[in-house]
Design a protein around this motif. Structure first.
Motif, short mmCIF file in Angstrom:
data_model
loop_
_atom_site.label_atom_id
_atom_site.label_comp_id
_atom_site.label_asym_id
_atom_site.label_seq_id
_atom_site.Cartn_x
_atom_site.Cartn_y
_atom_site.Cartn_z
N ASP A 71 41.02 119.14 30.98
CA ASP A 71 42.36 118.70 30.62
C ASP A 71 43.39 119.03 31.69
O ASP A 71 44.43 118.37 31.79
N GLY A 72 43.11 120.05 32.48
CA GLY A 72 44.02 120.42 33.57
C GLY A 72 43.50 120.02 34.93
O GLY A 72 43.99 120.51 35.96
N ALA A 73 42.49 119.13 34.96
CA ALA A 73 41.89 118.72 36.23
C ALA A 73 42.74 117.66 36.92
O ALA A 73 43.34 116.81 36.27
N CYS A 74 42.76 117.71 38.22
CA CYS A 74 43.41 116.70 39.06
C CYS A 74 42.35 116.00 39.88
O CYS A 74 41.68 116.62 40.71
N PHE A 75 42.17 114.72 39.64
CA PHE A 75 41.20 113.90 40.36
C PHE A 75 41.94 113.25 41.52
O PHE A 75 42.92 112.53 41.29
N PHE A 76 41.50 113.51 42.74
CA PHE A 76 42.28 112.96 43.84
C PHE A 76 41.40 112.41 44.96
O PHE A 76 40.24 112.80 45.12
N ASP A 77 42.00 111.50 45.72
CA ASP A 77 41.29 110.83 46.81
C ASP A 77 42.31 110.47 47.89
O ASP A 77 43.46 110.15 47.58
N ASP B 127 44.50 122.94 37.26
CA ASP B 127 43.55 124.04 37.10
C ASP B 127 42.34 123.86 38.00
O ASP B 127 41.75 124.83 38.48
N LEU B 128 41.97 122.59 38.20
CA LEU B 128 40.73 122.27 38.89
C LEU B 128 40.92 120.97 39.65
O LEU B 128 41.43 119.99 39.10
N LEU B 129 40.52 120.94 40.92
CA LEU B 129 40.51 119.70 41.70
C LEU B 129 39.14 119.06 41.58
O LEU B 129 38.12 119.75 41.61
N VAL B 130 39.11 117.74 41.46
CA VAL B 130 37.85 117.01 41.38
C VAL B 130 37.89 115.90 42.42
O VAL B 130 38.82 115.08 42.44
N THR B 131 36.88 115.87 43.29
CA THR B 131 36.80 114.88 44.36
C THR B 131 35.37 114.38 44.48
O THR B 131 34.46 114.85 43.78
N PHE B 132 35.18 113.45 45.40
CA PHE B 132 33.84 113.07 45.83
C PHE B 132 33.81 113.25 47.34
O PHE B 132 34.53 112.56 48.07
N ASN B 133 33.01 114.19 47.80
CA ASN B 133 32.93 114.57 49.22
C ASN B 133 34.24 115.19 49.71
O ASN B 133 34.51 115.20 50.90
N GLY B 134 35.00 115.73 48.78
CA GLY B 134 36.28 116.32 49.16
C GLY B 134 36.18 117.63 49.89
O GLY B 134 37.07 117.98 50.66
N LYS B 135 35.12 118.38 49.66
CA LYS B 135 34.97 119.66 50.37
C LYS B 135 34.80 119.45 51.86
O LYS B 135 35.27 120.25 52.67
N ARG B 136 34.11 118.38 52.24
CA ARG B 136 33.85 118.12 53.66
C ARG B 136 34.90 117.21 54.28
O ARG B 136 35.08 117.23 55.49
N PHE B 137 35.56 116.38 53.46
CA PHE B 137 36.46 115.38 54.03
C PHE B 137 37.90 115.52 53.55
O PHE B 137 38.78 115.89 54.33
N ASP B 138 38.16 115.24 52.28
CA ASP B 138 39.55 115.14 51.82
C ASP B 138 40.34 116.43 52.01
O ASP B 138 41.46 116.40 52.54
N PHE C 79 48.67 123.34 55.40
CA PHE C 79 48.57 124.41 54.41
C PHE C 79 47.17 124.47 53.85
O PHE C 79 46.41 123.50 53.92
N ASP C 80 46.81 125.64 53.31
CA ASP C 80 45.48 125.85 52.75
C ASP C 80 45.45 125.43 51.28
O ASP C 80 46.39 125.70 50.53
N VAL C 81 44.36 124.78 50.89
CA VAL C 81 44.16 124.38 49.50
C VAL C 81 43.28 125.44 48.84
O VAL C 81 42.12 125.61 49.22
N ASN C 82 43.82 126.14 47.86
CA ASN C 82 43.09 127.24 47.22
C ASN C 82 42.75 126.98 45.77
O ASN C 82 42.12 127.83 45.12
N THR C 83 43.12 125.84 45.23
CA THR C 83 42.81 125.52 43.84
C THR C 83 41.30 125.34 43.69
O THR C 83 40.66 124.73 44.55
N PRO C 84 40.69 125.86 42.63
CA PRO C 84 39.25 125.65 42.40
C PRO C 84 38.90 124.17 42.49
O PRO C 84 39.66 123.31 42.05
N HIS C 85 37.72 123.89 43.04
CA HIS C 85 37.40 122.53 43.47
C HIS C 85 35.97 122.17 43.05
O HIS C 85 35.02 122.87 43.39
N LEU C 86 35.85 121.09 42.30
CA LEU C 86 34.54 120.53 41.94
C LEU C 86 34.32 119.28 42.75
O LEU C 86 35.04 118.29 42.59
#
Length: 246
Positions: free
Chosen positions: A82-88, A134-145, A155-162
């Motif tokens: 419910d607190g997830a942010c899906f981004f691209d 609360d949570l970031l959700v991406t596809f290949n976001g750890k390596r790219f986005d 700036f550094d992104v520190n929000t938990p990331h799925l």
């Protein structure tokens, strides 16, 4: 499956111990009793539960992001969806040292926001989106986005990331986002547009061609919105495989 069904964050508890607990009908923190395992392990599990309960009540996703093994962080989704942010993001190329971010779309609480370079795509606006999640959700976001945004905006992104690319691999879905979407039945309004087209559309926009930016924004927004459906499907399949069938 929720966080409160999990024992694997505890040091010394692996998949086999967790499955054995579930097999003994200890499927929730409330069911646990130290006699179900050895004395030391029982003490560690009890200590973890005692610390984890108030953390979960407080919505401390960061605590669980650190506690869970990386391959099991998909379990955070059930509690924090419910607190997830899906981004691209869309960019002018693949190298964050030489290329630029053109648009970023965020989907949260059923609403989608798109920030555009030269308009409202600023570090402050992006940070505000992440800080509210609360949570970031991406596809290949750890390596790219995320690395691209960090390099571009400073700036550094520190929000938990799925990152759903790894979640999907756990259920046998590999390759790019678009083929995976097709495989699980997600339809697109413009299936003919690709990442290369996104670069072209931005260049056309810079040349002043009507409609190019609108098409790019529509494509980017669809990427972000579809991540919600993909996350729901992938975690549901993993839940069945791990907790029910396992």
């Amino acid at each position: 499956m929720g966080i409160e069904n999990s024992f694997i964050p505890v040091h010394g508890v692996g998949e086999s111990t967790e499955r054995r607990l579930w097999g003994d009908d200890i499927t929730h923190w409330d069911d646990f009793h130290p006699s179900a395992v050895g004395a030391k392990t029982g003490e560690r599990i009890t200590d973890f539960i005692d610390e984890a309960r108030p953390r979960l009540d407080a919505g401390d996703a960061g605590f669980f992001d650190q506690a869970f093994p990386s391959a099991e962080r998909w379990r955070l989704y059930e509690n924090f969806r419910d607190g997830a942010c899906f981004f691209d993001i869309e960019t002018t190329g693949l190298d964050h040292d030489r290329n630029d971010v053109t648009t970023v779309s965020f989907h949260r609480d059923g609403e989608t926001t798109t920030l555009v370079q030269g308009d409202d795509l600023t570090p402050e606006n992006v940070r505000a989106q992440f800080d509210a999640a609360d949570l970031l959700v991406t596809f290949n976001g750890k390596r790219f986005d995320v690395p691209f945004l960090e390099a571009s905006l400073g700036f550094d992104v520190n929000t938990p990331h799925l990152d759903l690319m790894y979640t999907c691999k756990k259920i046998g879905l590999s390759g790019g986002l678009k083929p995976i979407e097709r495989e699980i039945g997600i339809e697109r309004d413009r299936p003919d547009i690709s990442g290369r087209d996104a670069v072209r559309l931005w260049k056309e926009h810079e040349r002043g061609e009507d409609g190019s930016l609108e098409t790019l924004i529509s494509y980017n927004r669809e990427d972000a919105v579809n991540l919600r459906t993909l996350a729901d499907e992938a975690t549901e399949q993993l839940d069945r495989r791990t907790f029910v069938d396992g």
